[in-house]
Design a protein around this motif. Structure first.
Motif, PDB file in Angstrom:
ATOM      1  N   TRP A 148      -8.355  -1.905  -4.704  1.00 14.14           N
ATOM      2  CA  TRP A 148      -8.582  -2.060  -3.274  1.00 14.14           C
ATOM      3  C   TRP A 148      -9.715  -3.025  -3.003  1.00 14.14           C
ATOM      4  O   TRP A 148      -9.656  -3.816  -2.072  1.00 14.14           O
ATOM      5  CB  TRP A 148      -8.876  -0.703  -2.652  1.00 14.14           C
ATOM      6  N   ASN A 149     -10.771  -2.954  -3.780  1.00 11.03           N
ATOM      7  CA  ASN A 149     -11.920  -3.807  -3.503  1.00 11.03           C
ATOM      8  C   ASN A 149     -11.640  -5.286  -3.757  1.00 11.03           C
ATOM      9  O   ASN A 149     -12.390  -6.137  -3.307  1.00 11.03           O
ATOM     10  CB  ASN A 149     -13.138  -3.346  -4.302  1.00 11.03           C
ATOM     11  N   ASN A 150     -10.547  -5.615  -4.454  1.00 10.97           N
ATOM     12  CA  ASN A 150     -10.214  -7.031  -4.634  1.00 10.97           C
ATOM     13  C   ASN A 150      -9.614  -7.649  -3.367  1.00 10.97           C
ATOM     14  O   ASN A 150      -9.524  -8.859  -3.258  1.00 10.97           O
ATOM     15  CB  ASN A 150      -9.301  -7.240  -5.844  1.00 10.97           C
ATOM     16  N   ARG A 151      -9.187  -6.796  -2.441  1.00 14.72           N
ATOM     17  CA  ARG A 151      -8.665  -7.221  -1.132  1.00 14.72           C
ATOM     18  C   ARG A 151      -7.476  -8.172  -1.253  1.00 14.72           C
ATOM     19  O   ARG A 151      -7.274  -9.041  -0.411  1.00 14.72           O
ATOM     20  CB  ARG A 151      -9.779  -7.833  -0.291  1.00 14.72           C
ATOM     21  N   ASP A 152      -6.660  -7.996  -2.274  1.00 10.08           N
ATOM     22  CA  ASP A 152      -5.455  -8.806  -2.473  1.00 10.08           C
ATOM     23  C   ASP A 152      -4.253  -7.908  -2.186  1.00 10.08           C
ATOM     24  O   ASP A 152      -3.815  -7.149  -3.057  1.00 10.08           O
ATOM     25  CB  ASP A 152      -5.420  -9.335  -3.901  1.00 10.08           C
ATOM     26  N   PRO A 153      -3.707  -7.963  -0.946  1.00  7.59           N
ATOM     27  CA  PRO A 153      -2.635  -7.036  -0.560  1.00  7.59           C
ATOM     28  C   PRO A 153      -1.428  -7.045  -1.491  1.00  7.59           C
ATOM     29  O   PRO A 153      -0.891  -5.989  -1.815  1.00  7.59           O
ATOM     30  CB  PRO A 153      -2.255  -7.489   0.845  1.00  7.59           C
ATOM     31  N   ALA A 154      -0.996  -8.214  -1.931  1.00  7.82           N
ATOM     32  CA  ALA A 154       0.186  -8.288  -2.799  1.00  7.82           C
ATOM     33  C   ALA A 154      -0.089  -7.622  -4.145  1.00  7.82           C
ATOM     34  O   ALA A 154       0.762  -6.900  -4.678  1.00  7.82           O
ATOM     35  CB  ALA A 154       0.605  -9.737  -2.988  1.00  7.82           C
ATOM     36  N   LYS A 155      -1.276  -7.839  -4.684  1.00  4.22           N
ATOM     37  CA  LYS A 155      -1.641  -7.231  -5.968  1.00  4.22           C
ATOM     38  C   LYS A 155      -1.774  -5.716  -5.834  1.00  4.22           C
ATOM     39  O   LYS A 155      -1.263  -4.966  -6.668  1.00  4.22           O
ATOM     40  CB  LYS A 155      -2.953  -7.839  -6.469  1.00  4.22           C
ATOM     41  N   VAL A 156      -2.439  -5.256  -4.790  1.00  2.49           N
ATOM     42  CA  VAL A 156      -2.605  -3.818  -4.583  1.00  2.49           C
ATOM     43  C   VAL A 156      -1.247  -3.137  -4.380  1.00  2.49           C
ATOM     44  O   VAL A 156      -1.000  -2.058  -4.922  1.00  2.49           O
ATOM     45  CB  VAL A 156      -3.550  -3.542  -3.395  1.00  2.49           C
ATOM     46  N   ALA A 157      -0.350  -3.764  -3.635  1.00  2.00           N
ATOM     47  CA  ALA A 157       0.966  -3.172  -3.352  1.00  2.00           C
ATOM     48  C   ALA A 157       1.765  -2.915  -4.626  1.00  2.00           C
ATOM     49  O   ALA A 157       2.613  -2.018  -4.664  1.00  2.00           O
ATOM     50  CB  ALA A 157       1.749  -4.065  -2.396  1.00  2.00           C
ATOM     51  N   MET A 158       1.503  -3.671  -5.688  1.00  2.00           N
ATOM     52  CA  MET A 158       2.244  -3.492  -6.940  1.00  2.00           C
ATOM     53  C   MET A 158       1.881  -2.186  -7.655  1.00  2.00           C
ATOM     54  O   MET A 158       2.583  -1.779  -8.576  1.00  2.00           O
ATOM     55  CB  MET A 158       2.000  -4.689  -7.867  1.00  2.00           C
ATOM     56  N   ALA A 159       0.827  -1.487  -7.221  1.00  2.00           N
ATOM     57  CA  ALA A 159       0.470  -0.194  -7.809  1.00  2.00           C
ATOM     58  C   ALA A 159       1.348   0.931  -7.267  1.00  2.00           C
ATOM     59  O   ALA A 159       1.244   2.067  -7.729  1.00  2.00           O
ATOM     60  CB  ALA A 159      -0.998   0.126  -7.542  1.00  2.00           C
ATOM     61  N   TYR A 160       2.205   0.611  -6.316  1.00  2.00           N
ATOM     62  CA  TYR A 160       3.047   1.602  -5.638  1.00  2.00           C
ATOM     63  C   TYR A 160       4.516   1.367  -5.957  1.00  2.00           C
ATOM     64  O   TYR A 160       4.924   0.235  -6.221  1.00  2.00           O
ATOM     65  CB  TYR A 160       2.809   1.520  -4.116  1.00  2.00           C
ATOM     66  N   THR A 161       5.313   2.422  -5.912  1.00  2.00           N
ATOM     67  CA  THR A 161       6.747   2.257  -6.146  1.00  2.00           C
ATOM     68  C   THR A 161       7.349   1.405  -5.031  1.00  2.00           C
ATOM     69  O   THR A 161       6.794   1.344  -3.926  1.00  2.00           O
ATOM     70  CB  THR A 161       7.472   3.626  -6.177  1.00  2.00           C
ATOM     71  N   PRO A 162       8.486   0.746  -5.298  1.00  2.00           N
ATOM     72  CA  PRO A 162       9.108  -0.092  -4.259  1.00  2.00           C
ATOM     73  C   PRO A 162       9.422   0.673  -2.969  1.00  2.00           C
ATOM     74  O   PRO A 162       9.415   0.090  -1.895  1.00  2.00           O
ATOM     75  CB  PRO A 162      10.389  -0.604  -4.930  1.00  2.00           C
ATOM     76  N   GLU A 163       9.655   1.979  -3.069  1.00  2.00           N
ATOM     77  CA  GLU A 163       9.982   2.784  -1.884  1.00  2.00           C
ATOM     78  C   GLU A 163       8.856   3.751  -1.512  1.00  2.00           C
ATOM     79  O   GLU A 163       9.064   4.729  -0.790  1.00  2.00           O
ATOM     80  CB  GLU A 163      11.288   3.544  -2.095  1.00  2.00           C
ATOM     81  N   SER A 164       7.651   3.476  -1.971  1.00  2.00           N
ATOM     82  CA  SER A 164       6.487   4.331  -1.699  1.00  2.00           C
ATOM     83  C   SER A 164       6.363   4.645  -0.211  1.00  2.00           C
ATOM     84  O   SER A 164       6.635   3.804   0.642  1.00  2.00           O
ATOM     85  CB  SER A 164       5.216   3.627  -2.193  1.00  2.00           C
ATOM     86  N   ARG A 165       5.941   5.882   0.083  1.00  2.00           N
ATOM     87  CA  ARG A 165       5.753   6.327   1.472  1.00  2.00           C
ATOM     88  C   ARG A 165       4.280   6.606   1.708  1.00  2.00           C
ATOM     89  O   ARG A 165       3.640   7.277   0.900  1.00  2.00           O
ATOM     90  CB  ARG A 165       6.554   7.611   1.722  1.00  2.00           C
ATOM     91  N   TRP A 166       3.775   6.108   2.823  1.00  2.00           N
ATOM     92  CA  TRP A 166       2.378   6.327   3.200  1.00  2.00           C
ATOM     93  C   TRP A 166       2.301   6.929   4.588  1.00  2.00           C
ATOM     94  O   TRP A 166       3.125   6.642   5.456  1.00  2.00           O
ATOM     95  CB  TRP A 166       1.633   5.006   3.299  1.00  2.00           C
ATOM     96  N   ARG A 167       1.279   7.733   4.798  1.00  2.00           N
ATOM     97  CA  ARG A 167       0.809   8.055   6.143  1.00  2.00           C
ATOM     98  C   ARG A 167      -0.660   7.690   6.145  1.00  2.00           C
ATOM     99  O   ARG A 167      -1.439   8.173   5.341  1.00  2.00           O
ATOM    100  CB  ARG A 167       0.959   9.531   6.505  1.00  2.00           C
ATOM    101  N   ASN A 168      -1.033   6.793   7.028  1.00  2.00           N
ATOM    102  CA  ASN A 168      -2.419   6.366   7.150  1.00  2.00           C
ATOM    103  C   ASN A 168      -2.812   6.480   8.613  1.00  2.00           C
ATOM    104  O   ASN A 168      -2.344   5.700   9.445  1.00  2.00           O
ATOM    105  CB  ASN A 168      -2.584   4.925   6.673  1.00  2.00           C
ATOM    106  N   ARG A 169      -3.644   7.477   8.930  1.00  2.00           N
ATOM    107  CA  ARG A 169      -3.989   7.789  10.312  1.00  2.00           C
ATOM    108  C   ARG A 169      -2.699   8.007  11.100  1.00  2.00           C
ATOM    109  O   ARG A 169      -1.979   8.952  10.832  1.00  2.00           O
ATOM    110  CB  ARG A 169      -4.874   6.710  10.920  1.00  2.00           C
ATOM    111  N   ASP A 170      -2.382   7.116  12.037  1.00  2.00           N
ATOM    112  CA  ASP A 170      -1.185   7.297  12.867  1.00  2.00           C
ATOM    113  C   ASP A 170      -0.049   6.358  12.471  1.00  2.00           C
ATOM    114  O   ASP A 170       0.912   6.197  13.209  1.00  2.00           O
ATOM    115  CB  ASP A 170      -1.523   7.101  14.352  1.00  2.00           C
ATOM    116  N   GLU A 171      -0.131   5.751  11.291  1.00  2.00           N
ATOM    117  CA  GLU A 171       0.915   4.832  10.836  1.00  2.00           C
ATOM    118  C   GLU A 171       1.715   5.447   9.704  1.00  2.00           C
ATOM    119  O   GLU A 171       1.159   6.090   8.826  1.00  2.00           O
ATOM    120  CB  GLU A 171       0.303   3.518  10.332  1.00  2.00           C
ATOM    121  N   PHE A 172       3.012   5.198   9.730  1.00  2.00           N
ATOM    122  CA  PHE A 172       3.911   5.617   8.659  1.00  2.00           C
ATOM    123  C   PHE A 172       4.490   4.347   8.048  1.00  2.00           C
ATOM    124  O   PHE A 172       5.074   3.529   8.747  1.00  2.00           O
ATOM    125  CB  PHE A 172       4.999   6.541   9.202  1.00  2.00           C
TER     126      PHE A 172
END
Length: 118
Positions: A1-25
């Protein structure tokens, strides 16, 4: 996360990963990368320390400085498949900020949340 590279960070998650972050799904790597791009465009001095709170099977819970916690669930391949985040939007005054390293990865010798009394 601290590298602030969204594409790189996203690769730590499955292709169909589900998130809830505050009020976003959010579902999938593309939406994760889009979310992180928006987040880090606003949070210019973003730094993060997470600390392990609990472990059970393929699930863990972590806590962090913004008075929140996250519950993570991992797939058999080790990628995160679910992330549920509960975060309080309480601003941290400049005088109370304790994360002062240069943007990027947290230095290995930086104190943990517990070491900082948080």
């Amino acid at each position: 996360w601290n590298n602030r590279d969204p594409a790189k960070v996203a690769m730590a998650y499955t292709p169909e990963s589900r998130w809830r972050n505050r009020d976003e799904f959010i579902t999938g790597r593309d939406e994760i990368a889009e979310f992180l791009t928006r987040k880090w465009a606003k949070e210019l001095d973003y730094r993060l320390i997470k600390e392990l709170w609990a472990v059970e099977g393929n699930r863990i819970a972590v806590r962090f400085r913004s008075y929140g916690n996250e519950n993570w669930e991992f797939a058999p391949d080790g990628l995160m498949q679910a992330r549920h985040s509960s975060i309080n939007d309480v601003p941290i005054p400049e005088a109370d900020r304790k994360f002062r390293w240069p943007l990027g990865r947290r230095p290995d010798d930086h104190p943990s949340l517990s070491d900082l009394g948080l």
